[in-house]
Design an enzyme around this catalytic site. Structure first.
Site, mmCIF file in Angstrom:
data_model
loop_
_atom_site.group_PDB
_atom_site.id
_atom_site.type_symbol
_atom_site.label_atom_id
_atom_site.label_comp_id
_atom_site.label_asym_id
_atom_site.label_seq_id
_atom_site.Cartn_x
_atom_site.Cartn_y
_atom_site.Cartn_z
ATOM 1 C CE LYS A 62 -3.697 -2.445 2.321
ATOM 2 N NZ LYS A 62 -4.368 -2.700 3.604
ATOM 3 C CG HIS A 104 0.933 -9.025 17.613
ATOM 4 N ND1 HIS A 104 2.276 -8.818 17.848
ATOM 5 C CD2 HIS A 104 0.848 -9.652 16.427
ATOM 6 C CE1 HIS A 104 2.963 -9.322 16.839
ATOM 7 N NE2 HIS A 104 2.123 -9.832 15.960
#
Length: 136
Positions: A62, A104
């Protein structure tokens, strides 16, 4: 000068399901060195590691706007940890600085990739030492 920023979020459990269903997923996505590092982890930590690398590679695609396929393949991108635990991204034949952050939380992994243009001195260094800073 920053020339690209990419972000990606993945579900760790979804990636774990893909790993179970598609045995070719790990060798397709991870480089040999990344597979070794993943094998050193057990249980949820292994799935977090794999999901993090997958997400970081998506974020890189991206940031560049290339996507994965035509100009950059999964195996062209490698993310390994320094001794401090900091992830470092190297990309084959890509002479720019890349910075990656992987985090995370619960069942989610979120990654950010920043691509920075090299200074003139760094460009000269890459010409003199073409393998330096890029995956060979």
């Amino acid at each position: 000068m920053i020339i690209g920023i990419g972000n990606d979020t993945e579900s760790i459990s979804r990636v774990a399901q893909i790993i179970e269903r598609q045995k070719s997923f790990i060798p397709f996505i991870l480089t040999p060195a990344e597979r070794v590092a993943a094998a050193e982890r057990k249980g949820k930590h292994r799935n977090e590691y794999i999901a993090g690398r997958f997400s970081a590679k998506e974020a890189f695609s991206k940031a560049t706007g290339y996507g994965i396929g035509e100009k950059v393949q999964w195996q062209d991108i490698e993310i390994l940890n320094e001794n401090t635990g900091r992830p470092v991204m190297k990309i084959k034949n890509f002479p720019y600085h890349t910075y990656v952050a992987i985090t995370h939380s619960g069942d989610q992994v979120n990654t950010v990739v920043i691509i920075e243009r090299l200074t003139l001195l760094e460009k000269i260094s890459v010409k003199i030492f073409p393998k330096r800073g890029v995956l060979s």
